[in-house]
Write a protein that holds these residues in place. Structure first.
Motif, PDB file in Angstrom:
ATOM      1  N   GLY A   1     104.700 -11.215 -26.010  1.00 14.98           N
ATOM      2  CA  GLY A   1     104.765 -13.143 -26.027  1.00 14.98           C
ATOM      3  C   GLY A   1     103.037 -12.815 -25.606  1.00 14.98           C
ATOM      4  O   GLY A   1     102.294 -12.426 -24.654  1.00 14.98           O
ATOM      5  N   TRP A   2     102.305 -14.258 -25.785  1.00 15.84           N
ATOM      6  CA  TRP A   2     101.747 -14.564 -25.686  1.00 15.84           C
ATOM      7  C   TRP A   2     101.443 -15.762 -25.336  1.00 15.84           C
ATOM      8  O   TRP A   2     101.362 -16.942 -26.164  1.00 15.84           O
ATOM      9  N   LYS A   3     101.142 -16.167 -23.484  1.00 16.74           N
ATOM     10  CA  LYS A   3     100.524 -17.215 -23.481  1.00 16.74           C
ATOM     11  C   LYS A   3      99.509 -17.941 -22.956  1.00 16.74           C
ATOM     12  O   LYS A   3      99.000 -17.502 -22.041  1.00 16.74           O
ATOM     13  N   GLU A   4      99.147 -18.948 -23.036  1.00 19.64           N
ATOM     14  CA  GLU A   4      97.330 -19.395 -22.882  1.00 19.64           C
ATOM     15  C   GLU A   4      97.638 -20.447 -22.590  1.00 19.64           C
ATOM     16  O   GLU A   4      98.182 -21.356 -23.999  1.00 19.64           O
ATOM     17  N   GLY A   5      97.661 -21.702 -21.460  1.00 17.06           N
ATOM     18  CA  GLY A   5      97.705 -22.772 -21.010  1.00 17.06           C
ATOM     19  C   GLY A   5      99.012 -23.406 -21.429  1.00 17.06           C
ATOM     20  O   GLY A   5     100.098 -22.930 -21.071  1.00 17.06           O
ATOM     21  N   ASP A   6      98.139 -24.814 -22.218  1.00 18.34           N
ATOM     22  CA  ASP A   6      99.663 -25.391 -22.252  1.00 18.34           C
ATOM     23  C   ASP A   6     100.411 -25.195 -23.302  1.00 18.34           C
ATOM     24  O   ASP A   6     101.619 -25.718 -24.487  1.00 18.34           O
TER      25      ASP A   6
END
Length: 258
Positions: free
Chosen positions: A57-62
């Motif tokens: 998965g990839w999660k950046e900021g909001d």
């Protein structure tokens, strides 16, 4: 023939694209779509994942979490935590610290490695490597877009693919260029045929740039820093640069011509 939306940009790697000091160059690269990178330590034992298929998965900021699958092409010797990755459906090569980047979630090594692929025409492969080329993509409404660039090398692991960069955007891409050549969508530029690699600089003179830190000045005056991570064998004055604030791999000629 390809549709240009498959490109996340396109690059410049020919001579004089950047001077030896980098500092005076202007950045023309505009970041687009997919983003990644930066770090956390990991206590899990490391295994050799080069050649493996991965997902995460990839999660950046909001922003919402997105899911990615790809192939690990290489591990950078001067920075073993940095890997070169070709993601499915993305034409550029990303440089990521897969085990440290806090934006990468639930990294999985998929069970099946990439099947071995063989280049059927090594003579043609050797002919295009190191050459300035014109690469044709299908634009909007069926128009043809011509991208001038340079074929850098045969890609690792995915041997039927080739590293290439373009004058319009100096980042690293990979395509199955032999198919494009046979279909008439890749053409070697005449000046590249007439003046091959015989004029290239002695490798020993410029090998010392690998591992060097560089500074790059943007149009707005702000600076970005990075490191030289690779020298292109077919064109020893050309190097790969990984900037600290970007997951793309940039391709520049770092040897100042007299």
């Amino acid at each position: 023939m390809k549709n240009p939306h498959q490109k996340v940009a396109a690059g410049q790697a020919t001579t004089d694209s950047i001077n030896h000091h980098i500092r005076s160059a202007n950045t023309r690269k505009k970041k687009t779509s997919q983003k990644k990178q930066k770090g956390r330590p990991s206590s899990q034992p490391r295994r050799n994942i080069v050649g493996c298929r991965i997902s995460h998965g990839w999660k950046e900021g909001d922003e919402p979490i997105t899911q990615w699958k790809g192939t690990v092409l290489d591990q950078v010797p001067i920075n073993p935590s940095l890997y070169l990755v070709k993601y499915d459906g993305i034409d550029c090569v990303y440089g990521l610290e897969l085990h440290r980047d806090e934006r990468i979630l639930k990294l999985k090594i998929l069970p099946n490695k990439v099947p071995f692929s063989r280049v059927r025409d090594m003579h043609l492969a050797n002919t295009i490597i190191g050459k300035a080329v014109e690469h044709i993509f299908e634009g909007e409404h069926g128009s043809k877009d011509e991208w001038r660039g340079m074929v850098l090398a045969q890609a690792p692991i995915m041997k039927a693919w080739f590293y290439i960069t373009y004058e319009k955007d100096p980042v690293l891409y990979m395509y199955q260029l032999l198919d494009d050549y046979r279909e008439g969508d890749l053409r070697i530029m005449p000046e590249s045929i007439e003046s091959p690699l015989a004029e290239r600089e002695p490798e020993g003179v410029i090998d010392g740039l690998i591992g060097k830190h560089v500074e790059y000045t943007k149009e707005d005056g702000s600076k970005r820093t990075g490191k030289v991570i690779h020298q292109v064998k077919a064109k020893p004055s050309v190097y790969f640069i990984k900037f600290d604030d970007d997951f793309h791999i940039y391709v520049y000629d770092l040897v100042k011509k007299s």
